[in-house]
Design an enzyme around this catalytic site. Structure first.
Site, PDB file in Angstrom:
ATOM      1  N   CYS A   1       0.831  -1.212   0.000  1.00 29.34           N
ATOM      2  CA  CYS A   1       0.000   0.000   0.000  1.00 29.34           C
ATOM      3  C   CYS A   1       0.866   1.264   0.000  1.00 29.34           C
ATOM      4  O   CYS A   1       0.524   2.275   0.621  1.00 29.34           O
ATOM      5  CB  CYS A   1      -0.963   0.021   1.182  1.00 29.34           C
ATOM      6  SG  CYS A   1      -2.218  -1.270   1.100  1.00 29.34           S
ATOM      7  N   ALA A   2       1.986   1.187  -0.709  1.00 29.70           N
ATOM      8  CA  ALA A   2       2.886   2.324  -0.866  1.00 29.70           C
ATOM      9  C   ALA A   2       3.478   2.251  -2.270  1.00 29.70           C
ATOM     10  O   ALA A   2       4.688   2.233  -2.453  1.00 29.70           O
ATOM     11  CB  ALA A   2       3.977   2.303   0.192  1.00 29.70           C
TER      12      ALA A   2
END
Length: 450
Positions: free
Chosen positions: A378-379
């Site tokens: 999630c980056a």
């Protein structure tokens, strides 16, 4: 005072050389004796190295929830004994969380679902026209909620992060908010949040710190660091019962539109609605997650009672062993923004030449009983930067390099749907052992030597 000094305890190599017995026992986690099947039908003890995604439940947390269940009732406004007792436990949890992060006495503590929920809540409460400054190194929870934002490129070193924030904030008129992580969920590196807070305040801005990956590993003192807001999740803090928290200054929260509109958020409802001006009830409409709040507070109490010196020294001993072990394997590359010597929490992301991240994770699980994470965590912008991948803005259906040798479609390329290369992340915490670390290192070595 340097943030790196505040958050760093002892050098990793020194910690490895001279392990120090804790003065109080480190609490146990549930599932420490879990056995999982591996290739050939054998059962082996599970090596959980996926703490950065969700940490297991601490035994004191489970005990606190179990103790609260017999008298569980709805909180606030109830005259019955069970309701009064549950309300007292819920509000005590709020005080415990406030103390745990070193908040100011008048700071609001709003219980949320998690860090993502907390950042979205604050985004809804920003004064009109607020510009948010955020680095491309952030988790999506800090990148995406803001109605108006300026995104900064990954800095080459901590001082450059401070300089870039300084320049960006100086060029913005009106209300402004700087959003930054305390510890990266990709590399574990600690960010200079004290210096960033100072810069923000010099320009009349406020700062929100994503502390999701910090608070399970290090003590945080919001007041000493002069932070305006912090957000974190219970499920990363050994309290996987669906609660998180947003802690910080009351004024924006008291003036913002209620996050949820319903019972508890109002003083009265008639032709006009009068909302609570106290931000805690204002943003906690409906029946709250009482057991989640109790669990979160129990985790805070357990970590505080254990003492951070013991926890940090054991973590640094294990993470130094893991990093040095992986560094000794040809073809394994650890991802880092600022270099090997910068302080970090117990997170290591890496790639293995000739294998996609998904292939590595699947082999570790199916053949060695090791749980890790693979993907972009999630980056996406940050991981692409670390891997040297170009920024992607194409549709999910477009194929791309999968970083490995299999000809899989994009949805299985390291676990990310955009098809670009990804990484493997191993993360440790309470319950991690030297055997877990050594097993991972030897498993990767075996894989490389096939």
């Amino acid at each position: 005072m340097s943030t790196l000094t505040i958050f760093s305890s002892v050098p990793a190599r020194a910690a490895e050389a001279t392990p120090v017995a804790p003065s109080r026992p480190i609490p146990a986690v549930l599932g420490a004796d879990l056995e999982v099947p591996v290739k050939g039908g054998r059962l082996v003890g599970y090596a959980n190295l996926d703490y950065a995604a969700s940490a297991p439940c601490l035994e004191p947390v489970s005990a606190a929830v179990t103790a609260a269940l017999p008298a569980y009732s709805s909180v606030h406004r109830g005259a019955g004994y069970a309701s009064q007792l549950t309300t007292a436990r819920y509000e005590q949890a709020r005080h415990t969380v406030r103390a745990f992060v070193g908040a100011r006495p008048d700071d609001a503590v709003i219980f949320t679902r998690n860090t993502t929920d907390a950042t979205n809540l604050l985004a809804r409460c920003l004064p009109a026209g607020t510009t948010t400054v955020v680095f491309d190194t952030e988790h999506h929870a800090s990148l995406l909620p803001w109605p108006k934002s300026v995104r900064l490129a990954p800095p080459a070193f901590p001082g450059e992060a401070v300089r870039a924030a300084d320049e960006a904030l100086a060029g913005i008129d009106g209300p402004k908010l700087l959003v930054v992580t305390a510890a990266s969920n990709v590399t574990g590196e600690l960010w200079p949040i004290a210096a960033l807070a100072h810069v923000a305040h010099r320009h009349g801005a406020r700062i929100l710190v994503d502390a999701a990956q910090l608070v399970p590993h290090r003590r945080l003192n919001l007041t000493a660091l002069d932070l305006d807001y912090v957000a974190f999740s219970g499920h990363k803090l050994y309290a996987p019962f669906g609660a998180g928290a947003l802690v910080g200054r009351r004024d924006w929260l008291a003036e913002g539109e209620p996050y949820l509109k319903g019972g508890g958020a109002v003083r009265s409802v008639g032709d006009d609605t009068e909302w609570h001006d106290d931000p805690e009830p204002r943003h906690e409409a409906g029946t709250p997650n009482v057991l989640g709040a109790i669990a979160l507070a129990a985790a805070c109490d357990a970590l505080t009672a254990t003492g951070w010196t013991a926890l940090v020294r054991e973590e640094e001993r294990l993470i130094a062993r893991l990093r040095s072990g992986l560094a000794s394997i040809e073809g394994v590359r650890e991802l880092s923004l600022w270099g090997d010597d910068d302080p970090r929490v117990g997170i290591v992301s890496f790639t293995v030449d000739g294998y996609s991240a998904r292939e590595v994770a699947e082999v570790l699980s199916s053949e060695y009983g090791i749980g890790v994470r693979d993907g972009k965590f999630c980056a996406h912008p940050f991981v692409r930067h670390l891997l040297g991948e170009p920024e992607r803005r194409s549709s999910a259906g477009e194929s791309g390099a999968n970083g490995g040798r299999s000809g899989r479609d994009h949805k299985h390329a390291g676990g990310c749907e955009d098809g670009t290369a990804s990484a493997v992340r191993a993360s440790i915490g309470i319950g991690s052992t030297q055997e877990h670390v050594d097993r991972l290192v030897e498993a990767v070595r075996d894989l490389v030597n096939r």
